[in-house]
Design a protein around this motif. Sequence first.
Motif, PDB file in Angstrom:
ATOM      1  N   TYR A  19      72.765  11.059 -34.542  1.00 11.94           N
ATOM      2  CA  TYR A  19      73.794  11.759 -34.608  1.00 11.94           C
ATOM      3  C   TYR A  19      74.598  11.795 -36.127  1.00 11.94           C
ATOM      4  O   TYR A  19      74.082  10.960 -36.796  1.00 11.94           O
ATOM      5  CB  TYR A  19      74.835  11.672 -33.525  1.00 11.94           C
ATOM      6  N   LEU A  20      75.453  12.821 -36.464  1.00  9.93           N
ATOM      7  CA  LEU A  20      76.003  12.596 -37.691  1.00  9.93           C
ATOM      8  C   LEU A  20      77.440  11.931 -37.128  1.00  9.93           C
ATOM      9  O   LEU A  20      77.999  12.149 -36.370  1.00  9.93           O
ATOM     10  CB  LEU A  20      76.419  14.175 -38.212  1.00  9.93           C
ATOM     11  N   ASN A  21      77.992  11.105 -37.937  1.00 11.06           N
ATOM     12  CA  ASN A  21      79.093  10.227 -37.814  1.00 11.06           C
ATOM     13  C   ASN A  21      80.469  11.234 -38.231  1.00 11.06           C
ATOM     14  O   ASN A  21      80.186  12.222 -38.897  1.00 11.06           O
ATOM     15  CB  ASN A  21      79.233   8.777 -37.920  1.00 11.06           C
ATOM     16  N   LYS A  22      81.493  10.509 -37.985  1.00 10.65           N
ATOM     17  CA  LYS A  22      82.819  11.462 -38.504  1.00 10.65           C
ATOM     18  C   LYS A  22      83.074  11.320 -39.916  1.00 10.65           C
ATOM     19  O   LYS A  22      83.523  12.342 -40.694  1.00 10.65           O
ATOM     20  CB  LYS A  22      84.116  10.461 -38.169  1.00 10.65           C
ATOM     21  N   ASP A  23      82.159  10.842 -40.716  1.00  9.54           N
ATOM     22  CA  ASP A  23      82.077  10.813 -42.352  1.00  9.54           C
ATOM     23  C   ASP A  23      80.940  11.518 -42.654  1.00  9.54           C
ATOM     24  O   ASP A  23      80.567  11.691 -43.752  1.00  9.54           O
ATOM     25  CB  ASP A  23      81.782   9.302 -42.845  1.00  9.54           C
ATOM     26  N   GLY A  24      80.059  12.239 -41.656  1.00 12.44           N
ATOM     27  CA  GLY A  24      78.971  13.019 -41.948  1.00 12.44           C
ATOM     28  C   GLY A  24      77.762  12.338 -42.342  1.00 12.44           C
ATOM     29  O   GLY A  24      76.524  12.864 -42.749  1.00 12.44           O
ATOM     30  N   GLN A  25      77.800  11.052 -41.942  1.00 16.42           N
ATOM     31  CA  GLN A  25      76.381  10.240 -42.470  1.00 16.42           C
ATOM     32  C   GLN A  25      75.521  10.284 -40.882  1.00 16.42           C
ATOM     33  O   GLN A  25      75.848  10.287 -39.824  1.00 16.42           O
ATOM     34  CB  GLN A  25      76.892   8.851 -42.582  1.00 16.42           C
ATOM     35  N   TYR A  26      74.332  10.207 -41.340  1.00 16.81           N
ATOM     36  CA  TYR A  26      73.069  10.337 -40.415  1.00 16.81           C
ATOM     37  C   TYR A  26      73.405   9.069 -39.779  1.00 16.81           C
ATOM     38  O   TYR A  26      72.957   7.721 -40.370  1.00 16.81           O
ATOM     39  CB  TYR A  26      71.852  10.587 -40.817  1.00 16.81           C
ATOM     40  N   SER A  27      73.323   8.513 -38.338  1.00 16.67           N
ATOM     41  CA  SER A  27      73.335   7.428 -37.829  1.00 16.67           C
ATOM     42  C   SER A  27      72.866   7.343 -36.567  1.00 16.67           C
ATOM     43  O   SER A  27      72.273   8.320 -35.978  1.00 16.67           O
ATOM     44  CB  SER A  27      75.146   7.356 -37.502  1.00 16.67           C
ATOM     45  N   LEU A  28      72.363   6.065 -36.175  1.00 20.70           N
ATOM     46  CA  LEU A  28      71.632   5.848 -34.874  1.00 20.70           C
ATOM     47  C   LEU A  28      72.718   5.075 -34.000  1.00 20.70           C
ATOM     48  O   LEU A  28      73.064   3.828 -34.327  1.00 20.70           O
ATOM     49  CB  LEU A  28      70.432   5.176 -35.191  1.00 20.70           C
ATOM     50  N   SER A  29      72.427   5.166 -32.489  1.00 18.83           N
ATOM     51  CA  SER A  29      73.035   3.903 -31.744  1.00 18.83           C
ATOM     52  C   SER A  29      71.810   4.016 -30.872  1.00 18.83           C
ATOM     53  O   SER A  29      71.281   4.588 -30.421  1.00 18.83           O
ATOM     54  CB  SER A  29      74.181   4.646 -31.040  1.00 18.83           C
ATOM     55  N   TYR A  30      71.718   2.528 -30.297  1.00 20.38           N
ATOM     56  CA  TYR A  30      70.878   2.145 -29.310  1.00 20.38           C
ATOM     57  C   TYR A  30      71.335   1.813 -27.965  1.00 20.38           C
ATOM     58  O   TYR A  30      72.469   0.982 -28.145  1.00 20.38           O
ATOM     59  CB  TYR A  30      69.604   1.079 -29.845  1.00 20.38           C
ATOM     60  N   VAL A  31      71.335   2.632 -27.075  1.00 23.51           N
ATOM     61  CA  VAL A  31      72.027   2.518 -25.573  1.00 23.51           C
ATOM     62  C   VAL A  31      70.878   1.830 -24.696  1.00 23.51           C
ATOM     63  O   VAL A  31      69.649   2.490 -24.546  1.00 23.51           O
ATOM     64  CB  VAL A  31      72.519   3.772 -25.090  1.00 23.51           C
ATOM     65  N   ASP A  32      71.446   0.716 -23.949  1.00 24.26           N
ATOM     66  CA  ASP A  32      70.451   0.163 -23.044  1.00 24.26           C
ATOM     67  C   ASP A  32      70.178   1.192 -21.889  1.00 24.26           C
ATOM     68  O   ASP A  32      70.881   1.534 -21.141  1.00 24.26           O
ATOM     69  CB  ASP A  32      71.313  -1.154 -22.377  1.00 24.26           C
ATOM     70  N   PHE A  33      68.785   1.234 -21.594  1.00 28.65           N
ATOM     71  CA  PHE A  33      68.356   2.061 -20.739  1.00 28.65           C
ATOM     72  C   PHE A  33      68.805   1.822 -19.341  1.00 28.65           C
ATOM     73  O   PHE A  33      69.242   2.768 -18.408  1.00 28.65           O
ATOM     74  CB  PHE A  33      66.716   2.151 -20.628  1.00 28.65           C
ATOM     75  N   ILE A  34      68.871   0.567 -18.953  1.00 26.72           N
ATOM     76  CA  ILE A  34      69.159   0.215 -17.623  1.00 26.72           C
ATOM     77  C   ILE A  34      70.809   0.058 -17.306  1.00 26.72           C
ATOM     78  O   ILE A  34      71.199   0.647 -16.564  1.00 26.72           O
ATOM     79  CB  ILE A  34      68.600  -1.420 -17.229  1.00 26.72           C
ATOM     80  N   ASN A  35      71.589  -0.571 -18.315  1.00 25.69           N
ATOM     81  CA  ASN A  35      73.073  -0.561 -18.044  1.00 25.69           C
ATOM     82  C   ASN A  35      73.787   0.268 -18.708  1.00 25.69           C
ATOM     83  O   ASN A  35      75.066   0.467 -18.388  1.00 25.69           O
ATOM     84  CB  ASN A  35      73.701  -2.135 -18.173  1.00 25.69           C
ATOM     85  N   GLY A  36      73.217   1.167 -19.570  1.00 25.10           N
ATOM     86  CA  GLY A  36      74.200   1.995 -20.296  1.00 25.10           C
ATOM     87  C   GLY A  36      75.144   1.446 -21.309  1.00 25.10           C
ATOM     88  O   GLY A  36      75.807   2.313 -22.296  1.00 25.10           O
ATOM     89  N   LYS A  37      74.862   0.527 -21.744  1.00 24.58           N
ATOM     90  CA  LYS A  37      75.990  -0.219 -22.930  1.00 24.58           C
ATOM     91  C   LYS A  37      75.196  -0.124 -24.261  1.00 24.58           C
ATOM     92  O   LYS A  37      74.074  -0.112 -24.374  1.00 24.58           O
ATOM     93  CB  LYS A  37      75.904  -1.959 -22.793  1.00 24.58           C
ATOM     94  N   ILE A  38      76.015   0.141 -25.524  1.00 23.89           N
ATOM     95  CA  ILE A  38      75.545   0.259 -26.582  1.00 23.89           C
ATOM     96  C   ILE A  38      75.096  -1.135 -27.126  1.00 23.89           C
ATOM     97  O   ILE A  38      75.563  -1.993 -27.112  1.00 23.89           O
ATOM     98  CB  ILE A  38      76.593   0.810 -27.432  1.00 23.89           C
TER      99      ILE A  38
END
Length: 161
Positions: free
Chosen positions: A136-155
Amino acid sequence: MGKKTLIFILIFGIIFLTALLAGANVYRTAMDQKESGHEQAAETAKQEAGLKQVDSVETFVGKEKQYIVTGTDKKGGKMYVWVPADKKQKTIYKKAADGITGRQASKAVQDEGLVSELKEVHLAREGNVLLWEVTYLNKDGQYSLSYVDFINGKIHKNITP
């Protein structure tokens, strides 16, 4: 048209054509590398996870290269298979119903207030941790990544350059 103009156009045309062909060759080579291993990964997924049908194969390159195979099992249930490029690692497979969806993963990141514009959501893997990679693009317009656990949905972690 003068001789100099004709020679210039001819030389420019040759240089342009050479650059175009070189660029096409680089692109083709890159795409071949991206897709190499897809057929083998699909076969591995069929054998080890019991997939009846393979719907798609994507390449994920994180700490290790993985092939993410999506398909259906013999009962018609949707399954995900994480096939490592390194044969020393083990293949992991899960029913889609055993984890969260890509939409739920992107919502988890959006709920943190990180996302300005959602780009893509793909399955990923880090070691034995099964993940969704949210780009995604963050609030500052920077290309960013987040990894979310497939099982529990936590970042699992956020990466912003």
